[in-house]
Design a protein around this motif. Sequence first.
Motif, PDB file in Angstrom:
ATOM      1  N   GLY A  78       0.732  -1.092  -0.031  1.00  0.00           N
ATOM      2  CA  GLY A  78      -0.031   0.018   0.092  1.00  0.00           C
ATOM      3  C   GLY A  78       0.826   1.180   0.049  1.00  0.00           C
ATOM      4  O   GLY A  78       0.361   2.522   0.177  1.00  0.00           O
ATOM      5  N   ILE A  79       2.169   1.024  -0.127  1.00  0.00           N
ATOM      6  CA  ILE A  79       2.890   2.444  -0.022  1.00  0.00           C
ATOM      7  C   ILE A  79       2.691   3.216  -1.059  1.00  0.00           C
ATOM      8  O   ILE A  79       2.769   4.749  -0.896  1.00  0.00           O
ATOM      9  N   ILE A  80       2.590   2.946  -2.393  1.00  0.00           N
ATOM     10  CA  ILE A  80       2.216   3.744  -3.538  1.00  0.00           C
ATOM     11  C   ILE A  80       0.944   4.894  -3.279  1.00  0.00           C
ATOM     12  O   ILE A  80       1.073   5.903  -3.509  1.00  0.00           O
ATOM     13  N   ALA A  81       0.091   3.767  -2.892  1.00  0.00           N
ATOM     14  CA  ALA A  81      -1.328   4.453  -2.786  1.00  0.00           C
ATOM     15  C   ALA A  81      -1.228   5.461  -1.536  1.00  0.00           C
ATOM     16  O   ALA A  81      -1.851   6.537  -1.411  1.00  0.00           O
ATOM     17  N   GLY A  82      -0.089   5.080  -0.467  1.00  0.00           N
ATOM     18  CA  GLY A  82      -0.275   6.113   0.527  1.00  0.00           C
ATOM     19  C   GLY A  82       0.488   7.332   0.178  1.00  0.00           C
ATOM     20  O   GLY A  82       0.006   8.551   0.663  1.00  0.00           O
ATOM     21  N   LEU A  83       1.379   7.441  -0.778  1.00  0.00           N
ATOM     22  CA  LEU A  83       2.088   8.454  -1.139  1.00  0.00           C
ATOM     23  C   LEU A  83       1.053   9.244  -1.973  1.00  0.00           C
ATOM     24  O   LEU A  83       0.981  10.580  -1.787  1.00  0.00           O
ATOM     25  N   GLN A  84       0.130   8.746  -2.807  1.00  0.00           N
ATOM     26  CA  GLN A  84      -0.884   9.304  -3.687  1.00  0.00           C
ATOM     27  C   GLN A  84      -1.745  10.106  -2.692  1.00  0.00           C
ATOM     28  O   GLN A  84      -2.195  11.041  -3.235  1.00  0.00           O
ATOM     29  N   ALA A  85      -1.885   9.437  -1.598  1.00  0.00           N
ATOM     30  CA  ALA A  85      -3.040  10.062  -0.816  1.00  0.00           C
ATOM     31  C   ALA A  85      -2.467  11.089   0.231  1.00  0.00           C
ATOM     32  O   ALA A  85      -3.354  11.611   0.953  1.00  0.00           O
ATOM     33  N   GLY A  86      -1.183  11.196   0.207  1.00  0.00           N
ATOM     34  CA  GLY A  86      -0.576  12.476   1.175  1.00  0.00           C
ATOM     35  C   GLY A  86      -0.154  11.906   2.311  1.00  0.00           C
ATOM     36  O   GLY A  86      -0.099  12.763   3.092  1.00  0.00           O
ATOM     37  N   LYS A  87      -0.027  10.636   2.629  1.00  0.00           N
ATOM     38  CA  LYS A  87       0.177  10.154   3.946  1.00  0.00           C
ATOM     39  C   LYS A  87       1.692  10.676   4.057  1.00  0.00           C
ATOM     40  O   LYS A  87       2.010  10.423   5.494  1.00  0.00           O
TER      41      LYS A  87
ATOM     42  N   ALA B  93       5.627   3.059 -16.243  1.00  0.00           N
ATOM     43  CA  ALA B  93       4.191   2.930 -15.567  1.00  0.00           C
ATOM     44  C   ALA B  93       4.068   3.931 -14.252  1.00  0.00           C
ATOM     45  O   ALA B  93       3.180   4.839 -14.280  1.00  0.00           O
ATOM     46  N   ARG B  94       5.270   3.764 -13.508  1.00  0.00           N
ATOM     47  CA  ARG B  94       5.091   4.706 -12.410  1.00  0.00           C
ATOM     48  C   ARG B  94       5.340   6.165 -12.959  1.00  0.00           C
ATOM     49  O   ARG B  94       5.124   7.013 -12.020  1.00  0.00           O
ATOM     50  N   LYS B  95       6.392   6.438 -13.712  1.00  0.00           N
ATOM     51  CA  LYS B  95       6.773   7.741 -14.186  1.00  0.00           C
ATOM     52  C   LYS B  95       5.428   8.335 -14.697  1.00  0.00           C
ATOM     53  O   LYS B  95       5.256   9.677 -14.862  1.00  0.00           O
ATOM     54  N   GLN B  96       4.250   7.704 -15.272  1.00  0.00           N
ATOM     55  CA  GLN B  96       3.343   8.241 -15.576  1.00  0.00           C
ATOM     56  C   GLN B  96       2.357   8.903 -14.476  1.00  0.00           C
ATOM     57  O   GLN B  96       1.802   9.982 -14.695  1.00  0.00           O
ATOM     58  N   VAL B  97       2.448   8.550 -13.235  1.00  0.00           N
ATOM     59  CA  VAL B  97       1.761   9.084 -12.076  1.00  0.00           C
ATOM     60  C   VAL B  97       2.502   9.798 -11.199  1.00  0.00           C
ATOM     61  O   VAL B  97       2.034  10.404 -10.152  1.00  0.00           O
ATOM     62  N   LEU B  98       3.653   9.739 -11.248  1.00  0.00           N
ATOM     63  CA  LEU B  98       4.797  10.035  -9.957  1.00  0.00           C
ATOM     64  C   LEU B  98       5.917  10.780 -10.603  1.00  0.00           C
ATOM     65  O   LEU B  98       6.345  10.372 -11.821  1.00  0.00           O
ATOM     66  N   ASP B  99       6.493  11.690 -10.019  1.00  0.00           N
ATOM     67  CA  ASP B  99       7.930  12.187 -10.148  1.00  0.00           C
ATOM     68  C   ASP B  99       8.931  11.620  -9.392  1.00  0.00           C
ATOM     69  O   ASP B  99       8.586  11.139  -8.337  1.00  0.00           O
ATOM     70  N   PHE B 100      10.159  11.454 -10.000  1.00  0.00           N
ATOM     71  CA  PHE B 100      11.331  10.756  -9.249  1.00  0.00           C
ATOM     72  C   PHE B 100      12.494  11.633  -9.211  1.00  0.00           C
ATOM     73  O   PHE B 100      12.817  12.439 -10.090  1.00  0.00           O
ATOM     74  N   SER B 101      13.080  11.419  -8.189  1.00  0.00           N
ATOM     75  CA  SER B 101      14.376  12.030  -7.893  1.00  0.00           C
ATOM     76  C   SER B 101      15.371  11.383  -8.971  1.00  0.00           C
ATOM     77  O   SER B 101      15.223  10.596  -9.429  1.00  0.00           O
ATOM     78  N   PRO B 102      17.007  11.735  -9.094  1.00  0.00           N
ATOM     79  CA  PRO B 102      17.777  11.077  -9.696  1.00  0.00           C
ATOM     80  C   PRO B 102      17.856   9.597  -8.752  1.00  0.00           C
ATOM     81  O   PRO B 102      17.676   9.553  -7.828  1.00  0.00           O
ATOM     82  N   ALA B 103      18.441   8.823  -9.580  1.00  0.00           N
ATOM     83  CA  ALA B 103      18.449   7.390  -8.876  1.00  0.00           C
ATOM     84  C   ALA B 103      19.543   7.416  -7.993  1.00  0.00           C
ATOM     85  O   ALA B 103      20.521   8.274  -8.142  1.00  0.00           O
ATOM     86  N   TYR B 104      19.463   6.643  -6.781  1.00  0.00           N
ATOM     87  CA  TYR B 104      20.722   6.427  -5.903  1.00  0.00           C
ATOM     88  C   TYR B 104      20.848   5.232  -5.632  1.00  0.00           C
ATOM     89  O   TYR B 104      21.970   4.919  -4.503  1.00  0.00           O
ATOM     90  N   THR B 105      20.277   3.930  -6.442  1.00  0.00           N
ATOM     91  CA  THR B 105      20.723   2.665  -6.183  1.00  0.00           C
ATOM     92  C   THR B 105      20.719   1.895  -7.547  1.00  0.00           C
ATOM     93  O   THR B 105      19.671   2.028  -8.198  1.00  0.00           O
TER      94      THR B 105
END
Length: 266
Positions: free
Chosen positions: A88-97, A110-122
């Motif tokens: 439920g972690i992605i849904a929690g982010l989208q819900a503002g938790k 698919a995730r980049k369609q609905v979220l923004d991302f930082s530069p990769a770190y791993t």
Amino acid sequence: MKFASLKKILTAGLIGLTCFAATAHAEDLLDQVKARGTLRIGLEGTFPPFNSKDAKTGELVGFDVDIAKAVAAKLGVKPEFITTEWSGIIAGLQAGKFDVIVNQVGVTDARKQVLDFSPAYTYSGAELIQRKDDDRQFKSLEDLKGKKLGVGLGTNYMDMAKSVPGIDVKTYPGAPEYLRDLAAGRLDAALNDKLMLAYLMKNSQLPLRAGSMVGTGNPSAIPFKKGNPKFAKAIDDAMTQLEADGTFAKISDKWFGTDVTKPASK
């Protein structure tokens, strides 16, 4: 006369409320984080060596925890960790938790369609896990057709496994659950990050072993809600500085003995 005046007052009030609502809606996540004084960070808390609770102190420790603390410090705020199941972690982010997730979130189209991302770190890859007493050698996911494969619900590894027809994919809330089932013989194999496996092989009492690498490597980064350009720049700047000053490399060496924050050289 009175009616006209009242109408003007109400109209002005509605315009003011509309402007206020528009301003509030347009507020960037960076402004909210700065005003609050904390960066709310979502993670599992059950995913060593990335994030888990110390057996003695009960405090969250791990590679992702140290990365999150360093990023928050660069933003000038304190880290506030919020644990939740991966499913439920992605849904929690989208819900503002929480404001961000620092939990080895793979960067996918698919995730980049609905979220923004930082530069990769791993930078890592997927690896099979098998029981020590199982002498079968699964060299690819194709070898697991007709077999039971354990994966985390909602992970890249679930998507990877389900992309191969014929595998009996069993989903779990997190790694501890499917690793126990694998050790008990209820699964033929499991699939997870090779960096987690290196830690597992060193510290776990479960009768498991690392299997074959499968698929291609995938970078992980910090996701956050779209529409926050100031926050995106602040995160980008913070991570660029942490890479340049050697902080990321030090954190990586602490947990893995090597720098996993850069792509492996070919």
